[in-house]
Every structure is written in C-alpha cells, then in structure tokens.
Design a protein around this motif. Structure first.
Motif, PDB file in Angstrom:
ATOM      1  N   GLN A 272      -3.920   3.204   0.836  1.00  0.00           N
ATOM      2  CA  GLN A 272      -4.063   2.533  -0.446  1.00  0.00           C
ATOM      3  C   GLN A 272      -3.643   1.080  -0.326  1.00  0.00           C
ATOM      4  O   GLN A 272      -2.923   0.696   0.598  1.00  0.00           O
ATOM      5  CB  GLN A 272      -3.222   3.231  -1.512  1.00  0.00           C
ATOM      6  N   PRO A 274      -1.340  -1.783  -1.394  1.00  0.00           N
ATOM      7  CA  PRO A 274      -0.010  -1.805  -2.013  1.00  0.00           C
ATOM      8  C   PRO A 274       0.002  -2.623  -3.300  1.00  0.00           C
ATOM      9  O   PRO A 274      -0.780  -3.563  -3.472  1.00  0.00           O
ATOM     10  CB  PRO A 274       0.870  -2.451  -0.938  1.00  0.00           C
ATOM     11  N   ARG A 292      -0.416  -8.977  -2.176  1.00  0.00           N
ATOM     12  CA  ARG A 292      -0.721  -7.601  -1.764  1.00  0.00           C
ATOM     13  C   ARG A 292      -1.358  -7.550  -0.377  1.00  0.00           C
ATOM     14  O   ARG A 292      -1.724  -6.474   0.088  1.00  0.00           O
ATOM     15  CB  ARG A 292      -1.664  -6.954  -2.774  1.00  0.00           C
ATOM     16  N   ASP A 294      -1.624  -8.142   3.734  1.00  0.00           N
ATOM     17  CA  ASP A 294      -0.805  -8.217   4.950  1.00  0.00           C
ATOM     18  C   ASP A 294      -1.266  -9.328   5.890  1.00  0.00           C
ATOM     19  O   ASP A 294      -0.681  -9.531   6.962  1.00  0.00           O
ATOM     20  CB  ASP A 294      -0.802  -6.871   5.684  1.00  0.00           C
TER      21      ASP A 294
END
Length: 325
Positions: A272, A274, A292, A294
């Motif tokens: 999902q 985050p 959200r 990375d």
C-alpha cells in the motif's frame, strides 16, 4: 482531427471572497478526449476526479466555481456559456452518470415518468415514442421486465438497480460525451461486465466519447484508451493505458498499480501507499506526493512541471525506471 473535448488549464476553487483565492480542488488540469474513445480518470478519493467531472458539466454548487481555464466542447468554450446554452447541451449531447443514483432520480415520480420527461425535454416526439425509448434503454442495461419497471418508483429498486436506471437515462439520447463517475461501484460483477460491454459498443457504434472516473484500475485496463492519473487536484501522469499501466513513470501511479490485490503474492501483506491523501487546505510544499514518496529529495520542494515523453507525460523529477519485458 480536433478533439471533441479539450480541457485547458482548468482551475476549480472552493471558497475565496473579495479577490482572495479559494482552495484549488482542481489545479491547472489539461487533457483531450477524442470521439469514440474512453479516458480513464483515476486516483484516490479526494484527488479531484469528481470535481473535474462536475466542472465540465457546469454542476458545481457554491462556493465551488471554475476560476480559470477553458472547457472546449466541439469547438465551444462551455466554461463561459450561459445557463440556457449549457442546459441545452446537458443531457442531450453531454450526459453524466453519478456515483449516487439518487442524485439523478426523483423519489416521488415513477421511473417511466422521469425517463419520458428526459426524452421529451430534448426531442419533439410523442409520449408513446418516448416511452418505447425508455423501455428499450432499461433493457439495454439489464433490467428485467422493463415495461413493468417503468411503472415503479425509485425506492422499489435496489441500489444496484437504481444505478442501472441512472445509466439508462444517460444513454437515452446517445450523447456525444458521457461522464461516468464510478458508475459500476454498486453493481455485482456480472452486471458490471454487462455495463462495460454496453459502453464499449456505444463508443464503437455511436462514436461516443467517455470519461470514466474510477479508482478501479482493472476496469480502466479493460475499457479505457487513455488514462489520466490525478493526485491532490493535479494530473501526475497521462498516456495510453497499455503504456502507463505496464511502465508507470510517476511513483504514485506505480503505487496504485502495486496496491492492486492481484499484484500481491498469497500469504504476503498487501502493498500500500503509506499515509493519506493530504487535504487541499494543507498541501505540502512542492510536489504534493512528496511526503508519501520514498524517492523524494530536496529537489521535490519545488512543484515539477508535467514532463512530456513521446505520447505520454508525468510530473516527477525522480521517475520510476521503465520496466522491460
């Protein structure tokens, strides 16, 4: 060939008064829809998909308003049309299927009465002719005994049946453009497949264009020709469905695809994205997806422009590496 619909730098705001800007629910959105094609407009709840549809239909309620941009339908900028002009288009050449069918249906009138009125509002035909068209349209969307069901009231239908009635009303005039806002959410898989098939036939036979608003990527992969991914009011990726779903370039698009249950392995936790979609009143600085993501760096503190790549585009300075077969 000129597209049937051209949305250019659309900005839709809520609130704001005395010259102060409002909150931008749709922010600088541009896309085209060709005749006989389906555009899948996708994203999480709160991304601005439905507001974009309401903006095109000129159905925004105060304090919502189209603050700037153009909505060019068949050569006419309907963002600046009078109410009378847009009323002649709405229902006849542009139709919308709402997520909640009770936004369409009057609870104190029979379905037949409402459908006959919808036909006669735009076409000079007899009541009997209008009733036959209404009956046939109910049959197209899979409602059994359509002649009898014309006599029923909306409360006598289940939620899924009411949605089918709403779709049947949208199909009455075979419009040039249909905006479908999550139209199959309340339907079972069998009827959902039937409705999708009818929309496919409509685009092929009648050359109707469709904007299909959804969060269901499986439907988009089956139905749409082009896809536009929205996040926090902005487009973050656009392009042909086959290319975008196979090789997503924006991390948000890649996250949506990875979250589909069929992409996950049995016995492993579902992947999902985050966090939550930010409220439009509290968007982070720069790229709205930054908090959200990375892949975010300090460079993401500035909002990136949509970057063209062949026949697609994406809004990211750290795009996902292309996947090769």
């Amino acid at each position: 060939m000129t597209p049937l619909l051209q949305v250019k730098n659309l900005v839709t705001e809520f609130g704001g008064a005395k010259g102060r800007p409002g909150l931008k629910a749709v922010n600088d959105v541009s896309f085209n829809v060709e005749r006989g094609t389906v555009l899948g407009l996708v994203g999480e709840s709160g991304s601005g998909k439905s507001v974009t549809g309401f903006s095109i239909m000129r159905l925004l309620e105060r304090p919502g308003r189209v603050a700037s941009g153009q909505i060019v339908f068949d050569g006419v900028d309907i963002a600046n049309c009078s109410e009378e002009e847009i009323r002649r288009l709405r229902g006849k050449r542009i139709a919308m299927v709402f997520q909640d069918p009770m936004m369409t249906l009057n609870p104190v009138l029979t379905v037949g009465t409402q459908m006959v009125e919808a036909v006669q509002a735009h076409d000079n035909v007899s009541k009997e002719t209008a009733r036959r068209r209404a009956r046939d349209s109910l049959g197209v969307v899979g409602i059994p005994s359509p002649e009898e069901r014309l006599k029923a009231y909306p409360h006598q239908f289940s939620g899924g049946m009411r949605q089918r009635v709403a779709i049947a009303i949208a199909l009455l005039h075979k419009p040039d453009l249909i905006i479908a806002d999550e139209p199959t959410t309340a339907l079972d898989v069998t009827i959902q497949s039937q409705i999708i098939s009818e929309f496919q036939k409509l685009t092929e036979v009648s050359n109707t264009a469709v904007i299909w608003i959804t969060h269901d990527l499986a439907i988009v992969s089956r139905l749409a020709d082009e896809i536009a991914v929205m996040y926090a009011g902005r487009l973050v990726e656009t392009g042909p469905v086959s290319e975008v779903l196979t090789n997503p370039r924006h991390p948000y698009t890649a996250g949506l695809i990875a979250s589909v249950p069929s992409q996950n392995r049995r016995g492993k936790p579902l992947r999902q994205i985050p966090g939550m979609t930010p409220a439009i009143s509290r968007l982070p600085q720069g790229c709205s997806f930054r908090t959200r993501c990375d892949r975010a760096t300090d460079g993401c503190l500035l909002m990136p422009a949509l970057m063209p790549e062949n026949d697609r585009s994406f809004r990211c300075i750290h795009p996902v590496t292309k996947v090769t077969a």
